[in-house]
Design an enzyme around this catalytic site. Structure first.
Site, mmCIF file in Angstrom:
data_model
loop_
_atom_site.group_PDB
_atom_site.id
_atom_site.type_symbol
_atom_site.label_atom_id
_atom_site.label_comp_id
_atom_site.label_asym_id
_atom_site.label_seq_id
_atom_site.Cartn_x
_atom_site.Cartn_y
_atom_site.Cartn_z
ATOM 1 N N HIS A 96 78.709 25.744 88.752
ATOM 2 C CA HIS A 96 80.136 26.096 89.077
ATOM 3 C C HIS A 96 80.554 24.725 90.228
ATOM 4 O O HIS A 96 79.637 24.660 91.108
ATOM 5 C CB HIS A 96 79.965 27.399 89.163
ATOM 6 C CG HIS A 96 81.350 27.889 89.346
ATOM 7 N ND1 HIS A 96 82.287 27.531 90.501
ATOM 8 C CD2 HIS A 96 82.162 27.833 88.399
ATOM 9 C CE1 HIS A 96 84.128 27.933 90.009
ATOM 10 N NE2 HIS A 96 83.441 28.322 88.836
ATOM 11 N N GLU A 168 85.585 22.224 83.296
ATOM 12 C CA GLU A 168 86.131 22.932 84.343
ATOM 13 C C GLU A 168 87.011 22.305 84.920
ATOM 14 O O GLU A 168 86.579 22.349 85.777
ATOM 15 C CB GLU A 168 85.658 24.230 84.967
ATOM 16 C CG GLU A 168 85.175 25.424 84.025
ATOM 17 C CD GLU A 168 85.207 26.624 85.129
ATOM 18 O OE1 GLU A 168 85.172 27.870 84.622
ATOM 19 O OE2 GLU A 168 83.964 26.662 86.168
HETATM 20 C C1 PEP Z 1 85.979 29.753 87.022
HETATM 21 O O1 PEP Z 1 85.629 30.777 88.396
HETATM 22 O O2 PEP Z 1 85.094 29.115 86.679
HETATM 23 C C2 PEP Z 1 87.421 30.222 87.056
HETATM 24 C C3 PEP Z 1 87.743 29.562 85.583
HETATM 25 O O3 PEP Z 1 88.246 30.482 88.076
HETATM 26 P P1 PEP Z 1 89.153 30.898 87.420
HETATM 27 O O4 PEP Z 1 89.683 31.687 85.606
HETATM 28 O O5 PEP Z 1 89.969 32.268 88.059
HETATM 29 O O6 PEP Z 1 90.365 29.767 87.423
#
Ligand code: PEP
Length: 252
Positions: A96, A168
């Site tokens: 992450h 992400e």
């Molecule tokens: C995450 O923690 O991987 C994430 C996508 O957080 P958020 O949905 O709050 O942006």
């Protein structure tokens, strides 16, 4: 392939709060959902959540951890190994951006963590993504390519089907600034192409590619409609049982 919806609770909720959230999500999700639902509480809450889910005849979700050690066992204070997680969780988030950023986790370590997870039959959810600066500097694609290259270094084509990859973009996490569908589509296509080149078409088709970054019950269906997007990684909205359940129930 069923969509994979993952809730990352991060460092929120104590033990009773986690159990309560499990119970509320369980109650709120409609039966026969076409999604695999994974929730990832803190390590401290995993056992209680596991017990909570065992109490249901038909649990509507499975558990995941938010991290795993690259080591098997031993003198590693504060770490939690795949052998310890085995039996408690089925999935584990690896790499992450908050771990890469705040704990200087390297791609080499991430690659070892993936190996450990696979060895003990935990399904890795590998996170990749670029910073805003990298995007502005036109380095977004290269960043993700480099991460994939190193992180999947020890993975074989046979293992690939057990892995989910979450795109992400760091600038979209927890900011409310979710990525434009076209940006997600471009990156997810790139991830798919890399997997196809590296592991072959058949293996690549088995990987779930997720989007994560400020996903909520209002924008989730837009992302899930994109080609090659087969799931979502949800942070903030997964702590709200109504929003999280709506994301799942929207799938029909
Ligand atoms: C995450 O923690 O991987 C994430 C996508 O957080 P958020 O949905 O709050 O942006």
């Amino acid at each position: 392939m069923k969509k994979l919806i993952v809730g990352n609770w991060k460092m929120h909720l104590d033990v009773p709060g986690s159990s309560l959230l499990i119970a509320r999500v369980q109650h709120e999700i409609k039966g026969g959902s076409s999604a695999v639902v994974v929730v990832c509480p803190s390590f401290t809450s995993l056992f209680a959540c596991h017990r909570e889910l065992q109490a249901y005849k038909e649990p509507k979700m499975v558990l995941g951890a938010q991290n795993v050690s690259q080591f098997e066992e031993g003198e590693y204070t504060g770490e939690v190994s795949a052998t310890q997680l085995k039996g408690l969780v089925r999935y584990v988030i690896i790499g992450h951006s908050q771990r890469r950023l705040y704990y200087s986790e390297t791609d080499e370590q991430i690659s070892k963590k993936i190996s450990q997870a696979l060895r003990y039959k935990l399904k890795p959810i590998l996170c990749v993504g670029e910073t805003l600066k990298q995007r502005h500097d036109k380095l977004a694609t290269q960043t993700v390519l480099d991460q994939l290259d190193e992180d999947l270094d020890m993975v074989t084509a046979t293992d690939l089907g057990k892995i989910a990859i979450a795109y992400e973009p760091i600038w979209a996490i927890g900011t409310g600034e979710f990525a434009k569908p076209a940006q997600v589509e471009e990156m997810v296509q790139l991830i798919f192409d890399v997997l196809r080149q590296k592991f072959g078409e058949e293996a690549a088709q088995k990987v779930r590619i997720l989007y994560g970054g400020s996903v909520d019950d209002q924008n989730s269906t837009t992302y899930l409609a994109l080609p090659h997007v087969s799931g979502l990684l949800v942070g903030g909205a997964s702590l709200n049982y109504r929003k999280f359940a709506k994301i799942i129930n929207n799938l029909g």
